[in-house]
Every structure is written in C-alpha cells, then in structure tokens.
Design a protein around this motif. Structure first.
Motif, PDB file in Angstrom:
ATOM      1  N   ILE A   1     -46.672  47.988  34.120  1.00 18.61           N
ATOM      2  CA  ILE A   1     -46.725  49.418  33.788  1.00 18.61           C
ATOM      3  C   ILE A   1     -45.462  50.127  34.264  1.00 18.61           C
ATOM      4  CG2 ILE A   1     -47.942  51.576  34.250  1.00 18.61           C
ATOM      5  CD1 ILE A   1     -50.533  49.954  34.385  1.00 18.61           C
ATOM      6  N   ALA A   2     -45.041  49.812  35.489  1.00 14.10           N
ATOM      7  CA  ALA A   2     -43.824  50.420  36.022  1.00 14.10           C
ATOM      8  C   ALA A   2     -42.609  50.043  35.177  1.00 14.10           C
ATOM      9  CB  ALA A   2     -43.612  49.981  37.469  1.00 14.10           C
ATOM     10  N   ALA A   3     -42.538  48.800  34.734  1.00 12.84           N
ATOM     11  CA  ALA A   3     -41.418  48.352  33.902  1.00 12.84           C
ATOM     12  C   ALA A   3     -41.377  49.113  32.590  1.00 12.84           C
ATOM     13  CB  ALA A   3     -41.535  46.848  33.638  1.00 12.84           C
ATOM     14  N   MET A   4     -42.542  49.361  31.999  1.00 12.31           N
ATOM     15  CA  MET A   4     -42.574  50.089  30.734  1.00 12.31           C
ATOM     16  C   MET A   4     -42.188  51.560  30.916  1.00 12.31           C
ATOM     17  SD  MET A   4     -43.115  48.255  28.126  1.00 12.31           S
ATOM     18  CE  MET A   4     -41.837  47.322  28.992  1.00 12.31           C
ATOM     19  N   ILE A   5     -42.633  52.166  32.005  1.00 11.94           N
ATOM     20  CA  ILE A   5     -42.269  53.567  32.268  1.00 11.94           C
ATOM     21  C   ILE A   5     -40.764  53.695  32.437  1.00 11.94           C
ATOM     22  CG2 ILE A   5     -42.461  55.442  33.947  1.00 11.94           C
ATOM     23  CD1 ILE A   5     -45.332  54.536  34.469  1.00 11.94           C
ATOM     24  N   VAL A   6     -40.176  52.813  33.237  1.00 17.63           N
ATOM     25  CA  VAL A   6     -38.732  52.842  33.453  1.00 17.63           C
ATOM     26  C   VAL A   6     -37.988  52.616  32.142  1.00 17.63           C
ATOM     27  CG1 VAL A   6     -36.796  51.650  34.568  1.00 17.63           C
ATOM     28  CG2 VAL A   6     -38.888  52.115  35.859  1.00 17.63           C
ATOM     29  N   SER A   7     -38.455  51.669  31.333  1.00 15.19           N
ATOM     30  CA  SER A   7     -37.789  51.347  30.069  1.00 15.19           C
ATOM     31  C   SER A   7     -37.760  52.546  29.130  1.00 15.19           C
ATOM     32  CB  SER A   7     -38.496  50.174  29.386  1.00 15.19           C
ATOM     33  OG  SER A   7     -38.452  49.016  30.187  1.00 15.19           O
ATOM     34  N   PHE A   8     -38.910  53.176  28.940  1.00 15.45           N
ATOM     35  CA  PHE A   8     -38.981  54.286  27.975  1.00 15.45           C
ATOM     36  C   PHE A   8     -38.261  55.520  28.489  1.00 15.45           C
ATOM     37  CE2 PHE A   8     -42.180  51.630  26.079  1.00 15.45           C
ATOM     38  CZ  PHE A   8     -42.129  51.941  24.735  1.00 15.45           C
ATOM     39  N   VAL A   9     -38.371  55.802  29.789  1.00 13.19           N
ATOM     40  CA  VAL A   9     -37.672  56.965  30.343  1.00 13.19           C
ATOM     41  C   VAL A   9     -36.168  56.786  30.240  1.00 13.19           C
ATOM     42  CG1 VAL A   9     -37.191  58.262  32.450  1.00 13.19           C
ATOM     43  CG2 VAL A   9     -39.554  57.627  31.892  1.00 13.19           C
TER      44      VAL A   9
END
Length: 337
Positions: A320-328
């Motif tokens: 989840i953290a990886a996806m948040i960082v990626s999209f932001v």
C-alpha cells in the motif's frame, strides 16, 4: 472506463512486443526441467543408499526408511559443529517427520503434485520475485529513459489513470506467471514422477513456538488443496514484490538502476534474517516476510515471534505504501522537463 481499458490494452501490447514474458516462461521451462531431473536423481540415489543399508525399497516399507532418516538426523544433532539455530531447525524436521509417520502420511513419495508444490515453496522468496522484477522494473523507468513517457502524458488522460493502467497490466502478467509456473511444473514433473499424487494427504498448520513444533492446529488436506494454498500465497507475494518494484521504477529513471536496487534488496533479506535475527526491527522489512509458505509447512522461523498474520500485514503495508508513493510522485513530478 473505456479509456482505461484501452490504456491497459496498449500496455499489454507493449509488454508482449518486448518479449519479456516469453523470456520469463523460457527460464521457467529450463529451470523446472533441471530441478525435476535433479530431484529424480536425488530420490533414486537416496532410496538406493537406504535400501542398501536396510535391504528394503520405498515401495516395500517407507515407514522403515523414514525411521532411518529420523535416526540419521538425531545423530547429526550430536555434532559439536552445528549452531543452535541449525539444531532447532533440525529438531522441527524430526518432529514433522515423526508426525507424518504417526499419521501414515508418506513424506518420501515424490509425485508431480508434490514437486509442483515444493517448487513454489522454494521459489517464493527469491526466484519468483526475480521473475516479477523482470516484468516490473522498466514499466515506467524504461519509458522515462527512452522519452516515450512524454507521448503518453500529452494525451488528454489523467496521469493517475496512465499509471493505474500500467499497474493493472503488471498484475495481469503476475497472474500469468504464477499460473504458468503451476502448469509447467505439473507437466514437466509429471514426465519424471507420474501425473498422480493430487489426492495424497498433506499435513499443514504446523506452528513453531520457542523452537518447538506445535501440532495442535494441524489439518490433513489433499495435495491439490495444499497446492492451491501455496500458489495463492505466492500470488500475494508476487503482488507485493511487483508493487515495490513498480514504485522503484517510478522513482528511478534508469532501468538498470531499478533492477539493481530491488535485486540487491532481496538478496540482502537473506543475510538480514540470518545474521541480524536478534534485531526486532528486521521483522518489519518486506524481504524478511516473503517466506509465507513456511507458515503452511511449519518450517523453522529464524526470527522469533513472527506469524502468518503478522507477515501478511507487513507485506500488505509495504504494498500500500509503495502504491501511494508511486501515484503521488508520478502525478506531481515534472516529467516533461
């Protein structure tokens, strides 16, 4: 919705044109063939040695051969050169083998069903992640380095939708990789060991508490059901590793650097779990928690206090953290400059 589907279709075409998936499948065919042949030779050699010592074959009485294996492992425990972790792991194996004996479960029989399951149990913490890295590492960084990402961004499509289409494409290819790993393993190993064994009983649900095996929650399930459990867990690991690799691909514009970072991280996980197991913080690293199949088989855990639920939560948090960082990062950075 139609635009998102078109974007996914475009990403699938690009992935296929790179022939990356074909390369991954070719690696699977070669390595599974080598491993199956090696297992066949090892099985024949082990049975010949035990038969020579005891005057029987596995077909005659596998119970006696399993008893002899227990005796051999107990003798190894007396070695002064084994460290305490190795001894604890060996004790767990002895207790598991004894449980199989007591419940008339043949642990020595090797079939296509058992090989297919065992292969993924061993591949889940390094080999499978490496295959996923090959697919994910350049999904964004490759286009950034070549400049083709600019052609996507000038279209009237939100950035988040472009990145989402890439991520969904990655998940689709992860499904393909895990599925074909199962199919290729079953077909190739079937040529060596026969295509049966899917109804054979398997003991699962072992727990290792304070270095001791707990059998209070053990269930005997058919091999096909256990195989589905193992491959479901493997798919979850593939999603987590794919998400982290995808994030690095977004953050790093060089494909080579992206692959190097995630591969070195995975390899470092093996050293950390062994040499730094006393550090409580290491249990929160994603690479230390990839061995989810160990919880199903009841293998010895080098880091005390870790459970299946704990590892799943840690891996899910990383994904989840990886996806948040990626999209932001992808939606905010100035890629066109």
């Amino acid at each position: 919705m139609i635009k998102l589907f078109n974007l996914i279709e475009n990403e699938v075409v690009k992935m296929i044109s790179k022939k990356r998936l074909l390369f991954v499948l070719a690696i699977l065919i070669v390595l599974i063939s080598v491993f199956a042949y090696g297992q066949k030779q090892t099985q024949a050699r082990t049975q010949a040695q035990l038969s020579q010592r005891m005057g029987i074959t596995a077909a005659d009485d596998w119970h006696k051969m399993a008893d002899q294996q227990i005796i051999d492992m107990k003798n190894r425990l007396a070695s002064p050169y084994m460290d305490e972790k190795s001894k604890s792991s060996l004790r767990v194996k002895i207790e598991q083998l004894q449980y199989n004996l007591d419940n008339n479960i043949n642990p020595l029989d090797l079939s296509a069903a058992k090989f297919t399951t065992k292969f993924m149990e061993q591949a889940i913490f390094l080999f499978l992640p490496l295959l996923i890295i090959m697919l994910a590492a350049d999904m964004v960084s490759g286009e950034s380095s070549s400049g083709t990402i600019k052609l996507l961004l000038v279209r009237s499509v939100p950035r988040w939708k472009i990145l989402l289409s890439k991520y969904l494409t990655l998940i689709l290819f992860e499904v393909v990789v895990v599925f074909f790993t199962f199919v290729i393993s079953a077909l190739i190993s079937g040529c060596f060991f026969g295509f049966g064994g899917w109804q054979a009983p398997v003991a699962t649900g072992f727990k290792v508490l304070a270095g001791q095996l707990d059998t209070s929650t053990v269930l005997n399930v058919p091999q096909w059901q256990y195989a589905l459990m193992v491959y479901a867990v493997a798919f979850f690991v593939a999603i987590v590793v794919g998400s982290i690799s995808f994030m690095i691909s977004v953050l790093v514009k060089s494909t080579a650097a992206s692959i190097g970072i995630i591969m070195s991280t995975l390899i470092a996980g093996n050293f950390i779990s062994y040499f730094l197991s006393d550090w409580k913080i290491t249990r929160y690293l994603f690479m230390v928690n990839l061995r989810l199949t160990d919880y199903l088989s009841g293998s010895f855990q080098p880091i005390e206090g870790m459970t299946m639920l704990f590892s799943v939560k840690v891996l899910l948090g990383w994904a989840i953290a990886a996806m948040i960082v990626s999209f932001v990062y992808f939606t905010k950075q100035d890629i066109l400059v």
